[in-house]
Scaffold this motif. Structure first.
Motif, PDB file in Angstrom:
ATOM      1  N   ILE A 351      39.711  37.750  39.932  1.00 18.79           N
ATOM      2  CA  ILE A 351      40.334  38.681  39.000  1.00 18.79           C
ATOM      3  C   ILE A 351      39.689  40.045  39.159  1.00 18.79           C
ATOM      4  O   ILE A 351      38.477  40.197  38.996  1.00 18.79           O
ATOM      5  CB  ILE A 351      40.187  38.213  37.535  1.00 18.79           C
ATOM      6  CG1 ILE A 351      40.879  36.865  37.326  1.00 18.79           C
ATOM      7  CG2 ILE A 351      40.772  39.256  36.585  1.00 18.79           C
ATOM      8  CD1 ILE A 351      40.718  36.317  35.925  1.00 18.79           C
ATOM      9  N   VAL A 352      40.489  41.033  39.506  1.00 17.74           N
ATOM     10  CA  VAL A 352      40.057  42.424  39.562  1.00 17.74           C
ATOM     11  C   VAL A 352      40.982  43.239  38.675  1.00 17.74           C
ATOM     12  O   VAL A 352      42.197  43.208  38.850  1.00 17.74           O
ATOM     13  CB  VAL A 352      40.073  42.984  40.996  1.00 17.74           C
ATOM     14  CG1 VAL A 352      39.691  44.461  40.984  1.00 17.74           C
ATOM     15  CG2 VAL A 352      39.131  42.199  41.894  1.00 17.74           C
ATOM     16  N   SER A 371      41.988  44.393  49.244  1.00 15.82           N
ATOM     17  CA  SER A 371      42.932  43.469  49.880  1.00 15.82           C
ATOM     18  C   SER A 371      42.386  42.901  51.179  1.00 15.82           C
ATOM     19  O   SER A 371      42.795  41.828  51.615  1.00 15.82           O
ATOM     20  CB  SER A 371      44.253  44.179  50.153  1.00 15.82           C
ATOM     21  OG  SER A 371      44.125  45.108  51.223  1.00 15.82           O
ATOM     22  N   ARG A 372      41.445  43.589  51.776  1.00 16.97           N
ATOM     23  CA  ARG A 372      40.912  43.137  53.062  1.00 16.97           C
ATOM     24  C   ARG A 372      39.955  41.954  52.910  1.00 16.97           C
ATOM     25  O   ARG A 372      39.499  41.391  53.894  1.00 16.97           O
ATOM     26  CB  ARG A 372      40.224  44.302  53.755  1.00 16.97           C
ATOM     27  CG  ARG A 372      41.183  45.463  54.041  1.00 16.97           C
ATOM     28  CD  ARG A 372      40.485  46.651  54.648  1.00 16.97           C
ATOM     29  NE  ARG A 372      40.039  46.373  56.004  1.00 16.97           N
ATOM     30  CZ  ARG A 372      39.441  47.276  56.789  1.00 16.97           C
ATOM     31  NH1 ARG A 372      39.209  48.491  56.315  1.00 16.97           N
ATOM     32  NH2 ARG A 372      39.054  46.959  58.004  1.00 16.97           N
ATOM     33  N   MET A 377      42.829  36.988  45.654  1.00 18.89           N
ATOM     34  CA  MET A 377      42.387  37.835  44.560  1.00 18.89           C
ATOM     35  C   MET A 377      43.575  38.336  43.743  1.00 18.89           C
ATOM     36  O   MET A 377      44.520  38.895  44.278  1.00 18.89           O
ATOM     37  CB  MET A 377      41.600  39.019  45.138  1.00 18.89           C
ATOM     38  CG  MET A 377      40.726  39.748  44.163  1.00 18.89           C
ATOM     39  SD  MET A 377      39.884  41.118  44.996  1.00 18.89           S
ATOM     40  CE  MET A 377      38.893  40.225  46.205  1.00 18.89           C
ATOM     41  N   GLN A 378      43.540  38.116  42.440  1.00 20.27           N
ATOM     42  CA  GLN A 378      44.595  38.616  41.547  1.00 20.27           C
ATOM     43  C   GLN A 378      44.170  39.978  41.024  1.00 20.27           C
ATOM     44  O   GLN A 378      43.200  40.108  40.302  1.00 20.27           O
ATOM     45  CB  GLN A 378      44.808  37.645  40.384  1.00 20.27           C
ATOM     46  CG  GLN A 378      45.795  38.145  39.339  1.00 20.27           C
ATOM     47  CD  GLN A 378      45.944  37.170  38.197  1.00 20.27           C
ATOM     48  OE1 GLN A 378      46.273  36.014  38.402  1.00 20.27           O
ATOM     49  NE2 GLN A 378      45.681  37.635  36.979  1.00 20.27           N
ATOM     50  N   ILE A 379      44.914  41.005  41.415  1.00 18.38           N
ATOM     51  CA  ILE A 379      44.545  42.375  41.073  1.00 18.38           C
ATOM     52  C   ILE A 379      45.568  42.952  40.101  1.00 18.38           C
ATOM     53  O   ILE A 379      46.765  42.896  40.350  1.00 18.38           O
ATOM     54  CB  ILE A 379      44.462  43.265  42.325  1.00 18.38           C
ATOM     55  CG1 ILE A 379      43.474  42.669  43.331  1.00 18.38           C
ATOM     56  CG2 ILE A 379      44.049  44.683  41.948  1.00 18.38           C
ATOM     57  CD1 ILE A 379      43.387  43.420  44.625  1.00 18.38           C
ATOM     58  N   SER A 380      45.094  43.488  38.981  1.00 19.19           N
ATOM     59  CA  SER A 380      45.985  44.107  38.009  1.00 19.19           C
ATOM     60  C   SER A 380      45.508  45.503  37.685  1.00 19.19           C
ATOM     61  O   SER A 380      44.311  45.811  37.794  1.00 19.19           O
ATOM     62  CB  SER A 380      46.066  43.267  36.731  1.00 19.19           C
ATOM     63  OG  SER A 380      44.827  43.264  36.063  1.00 19.19           O
ATOM     64  N   ILE A 381      46.444  46.359  37.308  1.00 19.54           N
ATOM     65  CA  ILE A 381      46.129  47.719  36.902  1.00 19.54           C
ATOM     66  C   ILE A 381      46.586  47.902  35.467  1.00 19.54           C
ATOM     67  O   ILE A 381      47.745  47.656  35.143  1.00 19.54           O
ATOM     68  CB  ILE A 381      46.826  48.757  37.805  1.00 19.54           C
ATOM     69  CG1 ILE A 381      46.425  48.557  39.266  1.00 19.54           C
ATOM     70  CG2 ILE A 381      46.466  50.169  37.348  1.00 19.54           C
ATOM     71  CD1 ILE A 381      47.179  49.442  40.215  1.00 19.54           C
ATOM     72  N   LYS A 382      45.679  48.324  34.611  1.00 18.83           N
ATOM     73  CA  LYS A 382      46.025  48.607  33.232  1.00 18.83           C
ATOM     74  C   LYS A 382      45.986  50.111  33.008  1.00 18.83           C
ATOM     75  O   LYS A 382      44.936  50.739  33.167  1.00 18.83           O
ATOM     76  CB  LYS A 382      45.056  47.902  32.274  1.00 18.83           C
ATOM     77  CG  LYS A 382      45.248  46.390  32.227  1.00 18.83           C
ATOM     78  CD  LYS A 382      44.436  45.763  31.106  1.00 18.83           C
ATOM     79  CE  LYS A 382      44.728  44.271  30.989  1.00 18.83           C
ATOM     80  NZ  LYS A 382      43.965  43.628  29.889  1.00 18.83           N
TER      81      LYS A 382
END
Length: 414
Positions: A351-352, A371-372, A377-382
């Motif tokens: 989780i990022v 991403s590399r 990896m689950q990446i979210s932007i708040k």
């Protein structure tokens, strides 16, 4: 009511003492005129609250001092005093008496002590029973924060204090909160509390942290006015080229902060623009062997990605990473990291979360870098407003660009 039944006087002694403990001391004493049962009840209260706010319309500060002396004199209190709150605001001329009153309280069995607007000097506090100590807007000098003689102390909180000393030490404190305190000493102060479980250092000069093998949670935010800022960069930002910013300054061969935080499970490292201490400590970066949750702000990407990659490389069991980015000018230098040179990071990092005001070029470069390390990896932007409150939607990264100049393909979900 006149002629009515006095139910309060019928309460058991323990209950009556408990109720009186919620009254300011002067009011508690005045209950002695109610009835014979109440004449000496105030002498047995277990919670003592002394505040000048209750006195300005009743007498002079000298009258208040005399009352304190009588109440806290040997034999002036009949029961075990468990808790005391002492506010000396406006009684500057009587600060010399504050130490006497405080030590009289601690000579009993008080477990909780809350003091504000006073001066404490040598010798250190002594109590076998004190568990919680809160100091607000105090002047503290000498060895008064050496708690070797307070073996039961577990909670220590200081706010807006002026510290004329260079060391805080204890073998028993488990929770330490230092908020907006200023150290007046020639050398960097130190904190030696190996028993610590929880730590907050907010808006104060960065101290040396000793080993804290039991530490679980820590929040550290150095003061913006501290000596650990870059003075060459524009707008208080890191200049990126001086010896201090690049970590090549004469700083001794050891960590200031990170070494003491190495055992933390949950860690937040927040710095104002131009703050150098975290980046310099990374020269001797320890292994955060227990770290599962990490929050970082601008400092880790202020110049390039090296600081971020370094701390990720030294966090082998990290599960969640939070990056809090403001809408300041982008000083970031885009670095090209060949795939074979990327450091190994935690396989548990799934989780990022990136908290930012908009998805700009810097955010896209961070996403591409992350991403590399793999697709698990689950990446979210708040997206966060200027009031630092998150909106009710998140943006999820679905595709990474092939080149740094490309835009990220991001889908917004409601």
């Amino acid at each position: 009511m006149p002629g009515g039944e006095d139910r309060i006087s019928a309460l058991p002694d323990g209950v009556l003492q408990h109720v009186l403990g919620f009254l300011p001391a002067h009011d508690a004493v005045q209950t002695s005129v109610l009835a014979g049962r109440w004449r000496h009840a105030w002498r047995s209260i277990r919670r003592l609250h002394l505040s000048p706010e209750d006195w300005w319309d009743r007498g002079s500060p000298e009258h208040l001092k005399n009352f304190f002396d009588a109440l806290l004199s040997p034999g002036g209190h009949d029961s075990i005093l468990e808790e005391a709150k002492l506010d000396f605001d406006g009684l500057v001329e009587d600060c010399a008496h504050a130490e006497v009153w405080i030590r009289r309280i601690l000579s009993g069995q008080a477990q909780v002590l809350d003091v504000s607007f006073a001066t404490l000097e040598n010798p250190p506090l002594v109590s076998r029973h004190l568990r919680k100590l809160e100091l607000t807007e105090m002047i503290l000098e000498g060895d008064v924060l050496d708690f070797a003689s307070c073996p039961a102390l577990e909670d220590l909180k200081m706010a807006d204090c002026r510290l004329y000393l260079d060391k805080i030490s204890s073998q028993s404190v488990k929770r330490l909160n230092i908020d907006s305190c200023y150290f007046f000493c020639d050398c960097r102060p130190s904190i030696s509390i190996p028993s610590l479980l929880w730590l907050l250092l907010d808006s104060c000069i960065v101290p040396f942290l000793g080993s804290m093998p039991s530490l679980e949670t820590a929040f550290v935010k150095p003061a913006a006015y501290s000596r650990d800022c870059c003075i060459r960069g524009a707008f208080k930002e890191c200049c990126g080229i001086c010896a201090e910013c690049t970590g090549d300054g004469d700083h001794g061969s050891r960590c200031v902060l990170l070494g003491g935080l190495a055992s933390a499970i949950h860690l937040e490292l927040v710095a104002e623009p131009g703050m150098l201490i975290f980046g310099r400590d990374l020269r001797w970066c320890p292994t955060f062997s227990n770290l599962k949750t990490l929050l970082l702000n601008e400092w880790c990407v202020a110049i390039d990605f090296r600081a971020l990659l370094c701390i990720l490389e030294h966090s082998p069991v990290l599960e969640k990473l939070i990056l809090r980015l403001s809408k300041r000018r982008e000083f970031i230098t885009v670095l090209s990291y060949p795939m074979e040179k990327l450091p190994a990071i935690s396989k548990h990092l799934n989780i990022v979360e990136i908290r930012c005001r908009d998805v700009n070029g810097r955010v896209c470069r961070i996403l591409k870098l992350l991403s590399r390390f793999g697709s698990a990896m689950q990446i979210s932007i708040k997206l966060v407003s200027q009031l630092s409150t998150c909106f009710s939607f998140e943006t999820w990264l679905w595709h990474f660009p092939a080149n740094d100049d490309d835009e990220c393909n991001i889908i917004v979900q409601g």
